[in-house]
Motif scaffolding. Structure first.
Motif, short mmCIF file in Angstrom:
data_model
loop_
_atom_site.label_atom_id
_atom_site.label_comp_id
_atom_site.label_asym_id
_atom_site.label_seq_id
_atom_site.Cartn_x
_atom_site.Cartn_y
_atom_site.Cartn_z
N GLU A 135 0.83 -1.21 0.00
CA GLU A 135 0.00 0.00 0.00
C GLU A 135 0.86 1.26 0.00
N LEU A 136 1.95 1.25 0.76
CA LEU A 136 2.85 2.41 0.76
C LEU A 136 3.50 2.57 -0.61
N LEU A 137 3.91 1.47 -1.22
CA LEU A 137 4.46 1.54 -2.57
C LEU A 137 3.45 2.14 -3.53
N ASP A 138 2.19 1.70 -3.45
CA ASP A 138 1.15 2.24 -4.32
C ASP A 138 0.98 3.75 -4.14
N CYS A 139 1.04 4.21 -2.90
CA CYS A 139 0.97 5.66 -2.63
C CYS A 139 2.14 6.39 -3.29
N ALA A 140 3.33 5.82 -3.15
CA ALA A 140 4.52 6.44 -3.74
C ALA A 140 4.44 6.44 -5.27
#
Length: 154
Positions: free
Chosen positions: A140-145
């Motif tokens: 999820e953090l990767l997707d935000c980035a």
């Protein structure tokens, strides 16, 4: 995320952040990504993966309130090149708010030579029994980035 038990990471000690917890805000947390974790200009899932036990429960970032993406990159690239490795591919970022929305706290965690260093707190998820949830949150953090795109590419 608060640490529920001191023995969550049987492979090593969990880190205790040296600085304060960051209040929810749009402040960016810069993640410097190695070339090994970038394919065709896009970070892979490994870019935001917590290394257990090496990261000791805190995913390394640099705080926007203390540095710029370019300065964070330059500092990291210098140490990597001095170690005779390839410089990082670039800098991607998530916000404190994006972490908070996932019940992940962000801390200031200054280090020698890098006062802007911080960490995203995965300590409560550092054990093998929490691996699936940890991986989901890392994704999820990767997707935000990725939605934000790179904040600095040299």
């Amino acid at each position: 995320m608060s640490v529920e038990s001191p023995d969550l990471n049987p492979q090593g000690e969990l880190a205790e952040p040296k600085g304060p917890k960051q209040a929810p805000s749009p402040q960016l947390l810069f993640r410097i990504v190695a070339h090994a974790f970038v394919v065709n200009g896009v970070p892979t899932a490994d870019a935001f993966k917590l290394r257990v036990p090496g990261d000791k429960g805190l995913l390394s970032v640099d705080l926007e309130s203390q540095t710029s993406a370019q300065a964070a990159y330059t500092l990291r690239a210098k140490s990597v090149v001095e170690a005779k490795r390839k410089p990082p591919a670039g800098v991607w970022a998530v916000s404190v708010n994006e972490c908070s929305a996932r019940n992940l706290d962000a801390y200031s965690d200054p280090r020698d030579g890098n006062a802007a260093h911080g960490g995203i707190d995965f300590r409560a998820l550092a054990s093998e029994s929490h691996k699936a949830l940890r991986r989901a949150l890392e994704k999820e953090l990767l997707d935000c980035a990725l939605a934000r795109k790179a904040v600095y590419i040299p």
